[in-house]
Scaffold this active site. Structure first.
Site, mmCIF file in Angstrom:
data_model
loop_
_atom_site.group_PDB
_atom_site.id
_atom_site.type_symbol
_atom_site.label_atom_id
_atom_site.label_comp_id
_atom_site.label_asym_id
_atom_site.label_seq_id
_atom_site.Cartn_x
_atom_site.Cartn_y
_atom_site.Cartn_z
ATOM 1 N N GLY A 1 0.775 -1.213 0.054
ATOM 2 C CA GLY A 1 -0.052 0.104 0.150
ATOM 3 C C GLY A 1 0.743 1.271 0.044
ATOM 4 N N GLY B 1 4.880 -6.858 4.669
ATOM 5 C CA GLY B 1 4.781 -7.883 3.732
ATOM 6 C C GLY B 1 6.037 -7.630 2.562
ATOM 7 N N THR C 1 4.775 2.900 6.118
ATOM 8 C CA THR C 1 3.322 2.236 6.384
ATOM 9 C C THR C 1 2.732 3.143 7.014
ATOM 10 O OG1 THR C 1 2.120 0.723 7.451
ATOM 11 C CG2 THR C 1 4.280 0.833 8.264
ATOM 12 N N ASP D 1 0.498 2.130 9.107
ATOM 13 C CA ASP D 1 0.041 1.447 10.055
ATOM 14 C C ASP D 1 1.012 1.592 11.384
ATOM 15 O OD1 ASP D 1 -1.941 0.659 8.537
ATOM 16 O OD2 ASP D 1 -1.105 -1.192 7.720
ATOM 17 N N TYR E 1 -9.185 5.782 2.690
ATOM 18 C CA TYR E 1 -7.955 5.965 1.911
ATOM 19 C C TYR E 1 -7.629 7.224 2.164
ATOM 20 C CZ TYR E 1 -8.426 1.121 0.547
ATOM 21 O OH TYR E 1 -8.579 -0.104 0.478
ATOM 22 N N ILE E 2 -8.343 8.283 2.511
ATOM 23 C CA ILE E 2 -8.147 9.728 2.785
ATOM 24 C C ILE E 2 -6.627 9.667 3.657
ATOM 25 C CG2 ILE E 2 -8.545 11.778 4.130
ATOM 26 C CD1 ILE E 2 -11.536 11.195 2.928
HETATM 27 O O1 F6P Z 1 -1.265 -1.222 5.219
HETATM 28 C C1 F6P Z 1 -1.563 -0.129 4.754
HETATM 29 C C2 F6P Z 1 -3.267 -0.175 4.846
HETATM 30 O O2 F6P Z 1 -3.489 1.230 4.273
HETATM 31 C C3 F6P Z 1 -4.010 -0.615 5.930
HETATM 32 O O3 F6P Z 1 -4.079 0.390 6.922
HETATM 33 C C4 F6P Z 1 -5.153 -1.132 5.130
HETATM 34 O O4 F6P Z 1 -5.886 -2.152 5.951
HETATM 35 C C5 F6P Z 1 -4.729 -1.610 3.839
HETATM 36 O O5 F6P Z 1 -3.490 -1.078 3.668
HETATM 37 C C6 F6P Z 1 -5.670 -1.536 2.650
HETATM 38 O O6 F6P Z 1 -5.105 -2.199 1.640
HETATM 39 P P1 F6P Z 1 -5.493 -2.087 0.017
HETATM 40 O O7 F6P Z 1 -4.643 -0.742 -0.470
HETATM 41 O O8 F6P Z 1 -4.796 -3.254 -0.541
HETATM 42 O O9 F6P Z 1 -6.716 -1.767 -0.046
#
Ligand code: F6P
Length: 347
Positions: free
Chosen positions: A17, A117, A138, A140, A268-269
């Site tokens: 991501g 990952g 990240t 997260d 996603y913001i």
């Molecule tokens: O790992 C970053 C993250 O934005 C997480 O917070 C979220 O669960 C995940 O990616 C969303 O993933 P994707 O971009 O595959 O929808």
């Protein structure tokens, strides 16, 4: 003195991501490699897909200008994991293909910018004999082996701003506002934005909560003439199948308290837009440090931040682990004493 071959051509791949600060790291890697060490820099497109499909661009210094403040990744990204076991017997040997393309491209090293990952993939590539350096990114903040990853600070600003904005509308309508923030399996973003935004209830995947305790705490606030409450929920808490964390908690609160409740799912913001100054600086530091390791012919490492020191840790130690909120975190203890409800204990 033995002559050590200096790395002269390095690749950069951004995988997983996206998050704010990746371009700062690409710029840190690229400018240090080109200006300090005279290396050639190859930008690989769309994560590990680019290595499989041979999609690259040579990055010169001009292409690295003007990207520091730009969100996302100029290289593009994907969640392609070349080590994932395919179901089809016709599936190609992706690790072998990556090795082949790495050699054909004449790479002396590969910088992998990504989350946990990607660090696991990077550790596998080390086992395949490639010279790899990892850079953790990240929102997260769950990459094992570093105190902080860039992306987290920017997302924290965005989530906190959103919570700040909920206070006035919550107060006007005397409502309970539930806000779901990202974080995957980790509760760092919910914990920090919840504390920074004055959340009354904060629910984390790491803390086993009881919805009856949450309801009790919210009813108590209403009885004590608190006009509204803010509930910050991490997306990774256990929920009813098919229901988002925010929706699940808002519905349960409404049922158990009878209080008017609304939910907001930030989505996603949290990952978009310009990086915070802190993330720009961290990305720059990580990028430059990654190239310094390559120049010293030190590979198989992830750059990390410990305290305020940049250092490194073997990728083999990072791959496959998650950095979760520990139960004995002093911040949890201190804020619980200040009345924040984590749904596990009545206060
Ligand atoms: O790992 C970053 C993250 O934005 C997480 O917070 C979220 O669960 C995940 O990616 C969303 O993933 P994707 O971009 O595959 O929808």
């Amino acid at each position: 003195m033995s002559a050590v071959k200096k790395a002269s051509r390095i690749g950069i791949v951004t995988a997983g991501g996206d998050c704010p600060g990746i371009n700062a790291a690409i710029r840190g890697v690229g400018k240090t490699a080109i200006l300090e060490y005279g290396m050639e820099v190859v930008g690989i497109s769309s994560g590990f897909l680019g290595l499989l499909n041979q999609e690259y661009t040579i990055l010169d210094e001009n292409q690295l200008s003007g990207i520091l403040t730009v969100g996302g990744t100029i290289l593009g990204t994907s969640r392609e994991n070349p080590f994932k076991k395919g179901n089809s017997i016709l599936s190609i040997d992706k690790p072998k293909l990556i090795r082949k393309h790495y050699r054909e491209l004449g790479l002396d090293a590969l910088v992998c910018i990504g989350g946990n990952g990607t660090m696991r993939t990077a550790a596998h590539l080390v086992e395949e004999g490639l010279n790899v350096i990892g850079i953790p990114k990240t929102i997260d903040n769950d990459v094992w082996g570093t105190d902080v990853s860039f992306g987290f600070d920017s997302a924290l600003w965005i989530a906190t701003d959103a919570i700040d904005r909920l206070h006035s509308t919550a107060n006007s309508h005397k409502r309970i506002m539930v806000i779901e923030v990202m974080g995957h399996h980790a509760g760092w973003l919910a914990l920090y934005s919840g504390i920074a935004g004055g959340g009354d209830v904060i629910l984390l995947p790491e803390v086993k909560f009881d919805i009856d305790i949450v309801a009790k705490c919210l009813k108590k606030r209403a009885i004590n003439k608190k006009p509204y409450s803010i509930v910050v929920v991490a997306e990774g808490i256990p929920t009813r199948k098919g229901e988002s964390a925010g929706r699940f908690i808002a519905r349960a609160i409404k049922e158990k308290t009878g209080l008017e409740t609304r939910e907001t799912i930030l989505g996603y913001i949290q990952r978009g837009g310009t990086p915070s100054p802190m993330d720009r600086v961290l990305g720059t530091r990580f990028g430059a440090s990654a190239v310094e390791l390559i120049a010293r012919q030190r590979f198989g490492l992830m750059v990390n931040l410990k305290g305020n020191q940049i250092s490194s840790i073997p990728l083999a130690e990072v791959g496959g682990k998650l950095r979760l909120v520990p139960m004995d975190l002093p911040l949890l203890h201190k804020t619980r004493k200040m009345g924040v409800c984590f749904g596990d204990e009545e206060n």
